[in-house]
Design an enzyme around this catalytic site. Structure first.
Site, PDB file in Angstrom:
ATOM      1  N   GLY A  13      40.350  43.520 -53.513  1.00 20.86           N
ATOM      2  CA  GLY A  13      39.747  42.560 -54.433  1.00 20.86           C
ATOM      3  C   GLY A  13      40.754  42.158 -55.491  1.00 20.86           C
ATOM      4  N   CYS A  65      43.023  49.225 -50.757  1.00 26.45           N
ATOM      5  CA  CYS A  65      43.617  48.499 -51.879  1.00 26.45           C
ATOM      6  C   CYS A  65      42.738  48.608 -53.131  1.00 26.45           C
ATOM      7  CB  CYS A  65      43.898  47.059 -51.483  1.00 26.45           C
ATOM      8  SG  CYS A  65      45.223  46.364 -52.474  1.00 26.45           S
ATOM      9  N   TYR A  66      42.068  47.519 -53.522  1.00 25.14           N
ATOM     10  CA  TYR A  66      41.178  47.646 -54.690  1.00 25.14           C
ATOM     11  C   TYR A  66      40.182  48.779 -54.477  1.00 25.14           C
ATOM     12  CZ  TYR A  66      37.955  46.459 -58.462  1.00 25.14           C
ATOM     13  OH  TYR A  66      37.183  46.507 -59.580  1.00 25.14           O
ATOM     14  N   HIS A  96      46.831  47.263 -46.501  1.00 30.94           N
ATOM     15  CA  HIS A  96      45.727  46.622 -45.781  1.00 30.94           C
ATOM     16  C   HIS A  96      45.835  46.861 -44.269  1.00 30.94           C
ATOM     17  CE1 HIS A  96      44.007  44.257 -49.104  1.00 30.94           C
ATOM     18  NE2 HIS A  96      45.242  44.247 -49.564  1.00 30.94           N
ATOM     19  N   GLU A 112      43.731  46.192 -42.081  1.00 28.17           N
ATOM     20  CA  GLU A 112      43.013  45.147 -41.333  1.00 28.17           C
ATOM     21  C   GLU A 112      43.905  43.967 -40.978  1.00 28.17           C
ATOM     22  OE1 GLU A 112      42.772  45.880 -44.495  1.00 28.17           O
ATOM     23  OE2 GLU A 112      42.156  44.192 -45.749  1.00 28.17           O
ATOM     24  N   ASP A 121      30.700  26.528 -31.151  1.00 26.20           N
ATOM     25  CA  ASP A 121      29.760  27.315 -31.947  1.00 26.20           C
ATOM     26  C   ASP A 121      28.310  26.910 -31.715  1.00 26.20           C
ATOM     27  OD1 ASP A 121      32.150  28.173 -32.898  1.00 26.20           O
ATOM     28  OD2 ASP A 121      32.017  27.063 -34.785  1.00 26.20           O
ATOM     29  N   LYS A 180      35.829  33.146 -34.084  1.00 26.59           N
ATOM     30  CA  LYS A 180      35.820  32.229 -32.952  1.00 26.59           C
ATOM     31  C   LYS A 180      35.960  32.937 -31.603  1.00 26.59           C
ATOM     32  CE  LYS A 180      35.726  27.812 -32.471  1.00 26.59           C
ATOM     33  NZ  LYS A 180      34.886  27.059 -33.406  1.00 26.59           N
TER      34      LYS A 180
HETATM   35  N1  GLN Z   1      43.820  43.651 -57.774  1.00 27.46           N
HETATM   36  C1  GLN Z   1      44.325  44.900 -57.313  1.00 27.46           C
HETATM   37  C2  GLN Z   1      45.846  44.963 -57.460  1.00 27.46           C
HETATM   38  O1  GLN Z   1      46.450  44.006 -57.802  1.00 27.46           O
HETATM   39  C3  GLN Z   1      43.953  45.091 -55.861  1.00 27.46           C
HETATM   40  C4  GLN Z   1      44.612  44.087 -54.961  1.00 27.46           C
HETATM   41  C5  GLN Z   1      44.022  44.079 -53.576  1.00 27.46           C
HETATM   42  O2  GLN Z   1      42.972  44.613 -53.320  1.00 27.46           O
HETATM   43  N2  GLN Z   1      44.706  43.384 -52.676  1.00 27.46           N
HETATM   44  O3  GLN Z   1      46.441  45.997 -57.253  1.00 27.46           O
END
Ligand code: GLN
Length: 524
Positions: A65, A92-93, A179, A181, A237, A380
């Site tokens: 986030g 991450c966040y 990440h 993902e 779709d 898709k």
């Molecule tokens: N905002 C947070 C950071 O800058 C998390 C970033 C993210 O989730 N990609 O570290």
């Protein structure tokens, strides 16, 4: 607040939920989980903990986030989420928030990491099973975990980031700064697999055929003996949505297909052949030939947004007229898929990218009780799999994605019947040659557009002043990012020469090299 779900609750007993903190990639997380054959739904971070408990997920993933978790009013969750005994993976966040809430420390990083970064794995974490000790991961952060929470152990680091991953394996809590993902994280899919199948212990019995079965059951349950109306565009779709609804409720479904005169060459007839009364699907099919109405409305209009608006509004008018003839319906079905949801900013916590034809608009004008969007969570390629599962002809399932406003936004500037003819013919030649070269399945999307540029040429010793056609071909995994495809030169040459020779009004053919971002796939 519950975010979109397709099959509905209670249908898959084995489910992982993704808690959305506004990251750009959060649907990719859900998709990776589904790739592990585990059903997955996304919920806002605002979702009540009691609701989460009631769903009894096998695992919880917290997304990235844009915020900093130590700031006032930053999105958060309750500490209880980590005390349910359900495995949690923070990304991450989500990782930072997990540390922050559980007594660690998150601060602004001295060195921000962005992009592919080498990560060193420090221990025998279950999450990194079969992952090499050094592996490339995708980083995107300004903050960092400066201190892990009590009971946690660092399980990976990078040159600039002391905590690239941490875990408290006893409590099955895992944090990753990168990440997994995103495909740039080379072993990301494996890591998610390790979490979902290993740590969470999911058996992985969910398949696309389960999606179809579950959706059919869900639709039947929800619709009962009600009537459903679907605007069928003939694109992948809405066709898959039609197939799915037809399988579930047969003639309770009415599909209205508006031929707005901005379809690809012969497309109207092709759609009718599949879904019309001579086709294989059990449903009511209504075709409206509204070409002239559209051309009249579009005369003299050059601004792309105005064109989109007019096409959209006219669609509503036509659709409304048809809907009136049918009378009140219980449900309005839409073939919305996940990228539409994200781009319209309805996909949860992430930012709005552009207004979208598939989302919103119709509801105000049609007399119905509820909207039903059976493909809302799918990408898709997943929609295509579902389409094959439903027995929709391959030709239709692998058809190029096609925007709602159709050729209207592949003709730059004013739309006229003449320009529609030019772009239809050019596009048909392009598609034919690409198919002949057997590239039609390997290129993500390709089409011809008509630029608003006329230039001087010479044909048969005579000066010409005609239009330039632009050819576009892109490769993409999920249509959210794309790169121009390397169509072999000979193929392009053949297409160019055929278009110039066979399509009156064109004297130049250009190839568009732009990637997305910064370009979009379509021209307007
Ligand atoms: N905002 C947070 C950071 O800058 C998390 C970033 C993210 O989730 N990609 O570290």
């Amino acid at each position: 607040m519950v975010k979109g779900h397709s099959a509905g609750k209670g249908l898959s007993d084995e489910k992982v939920i993704v808690v959305d903190f506004g990251g750009q990639y959060n649907q990719l997380v859900a998709r990776r989980v589904r790739e592990c054959n585990v059903y997955c739904e996304i919920y806002s971070y605002r979702t009540d903990i009691e609701q989460i408990k009631a769903m009894a997920p096998k695992g919880i993933i917290l997304t990235g986030g844009p915020n900093s978790c130590y700031e006032k009013n930053a999105p958060t969750c309750t500490k209880e989420l980590f005390e349910l005994g359900i495995p949690v993976l923070g990304l991450c966040y989500g990782a930072q928030l997990m540390m922050h809430i559980l007594g660690g420390k998150v601060e602004k990083a001295l060195v921000k990491e962005y992009g592919k970064t080498e990560v060193a794995v420090d221990n025998e974490s279950l999450l990194f099973k079969n992952v090499p000790q050094k592996t490339t991961c995708w980083m995107s952060h300004n903050d960092y975990i400066s201190q892990i929470a009590p009971g946690f152990q660092i399980s990976a680091h990078t040159a600039d980031c002391p905590v690239a991953a941490a875990e408290c394996s006893d409590k099955k809590l895992y944090a990753m700064q990168f990440h997994p993902e995103v495909l740039h994280t080379v072993e990301g899919t494996k890591m998610i697999h390790n979490f979902v199948r290993g740590v969470c212990g999911c058996a992985g019995s969910w398949r696309m055929d389960s999606f179809v079965e579950e959706s059919v059951r869900y639709i039947r349950e929800k619709v009962g003996d009600g009537k459903v109306l679907l605007a069928l565009s003939g694109g992948v779709d809405s066709s898959v949505a039609a197939g799915l609804l037809s399988r579930a409720i047969g003639k309770q479904l009415t599909c209205v297909f508006v031929d707005h005169g901005l379809l690809r060459k012969n497309e109207g007839d092709e759609v009718e052949a599949v879904f019309g009364s001579n086709g294989d699907f059990n449903l009511n099919f209504i075709r409206v030939n509204a070409q002239e109405r559209y051309y009249d409305k579009l005369a003299g209009v050059t601004d792309p947004e105005s064109k989109r608006k007019i096409i959209g509004e006219e669609f509503i008018r036509v659709f409304e007229e048809e809907a009136k003839k049918i009378g009140a319906v219980d449900f309005l079905a839409q073939g919305t898929i996940y990228p539409d949801v994200v781009e319209s900013g309805l996909g949860g916590e992430s930012a709005v990218i552009k207004s979208h034809h598939n989302v919103g608009g119709l509801p105000d004008y049609v007399d119905f009780k509820e909207i039903i969007e059976p493909l809302r969570d799918l990408f898709k390629d997943e929609v295509r799999k579902a389409g094959l599962e439903l027995g929709i002809p391959e030709k239709l399932v692998f058809r190029q994605p096609f925007p709602g406003p159709g050729l209207g936004i592949r003709i730059i500037g004013e739309v006229t019947a003449e320009k529609v003819r030019i772009v239809q013919d050019a596009d048909a030649i392009y598609r034919e040659e690409v198919a002949k070269a057997r590239l039609d399945r390997s290129i993500g999307q390709y089409f011809a557009a008509l630029t608003n540029m006329r230039s001087v040429g010479v044909m048969g010793d005579e000066r010409t002043y005609d239009y330039a056609v632009a050819l576009r071909a892109v490769n993409t995994v999920d249509f959210m990012t794309a790169e121009s495809a390397e169509v072999p030169w000979e193929v392009l040459q053949t297409v160019m020469s055929r278009i110039i020779n066979e399509v009156r009004g064109v004297n130049r053919v250009l190839y568009d090299l732009t990637s997305k971002p910064p370009g979009t796939i379509e021209f307007e």
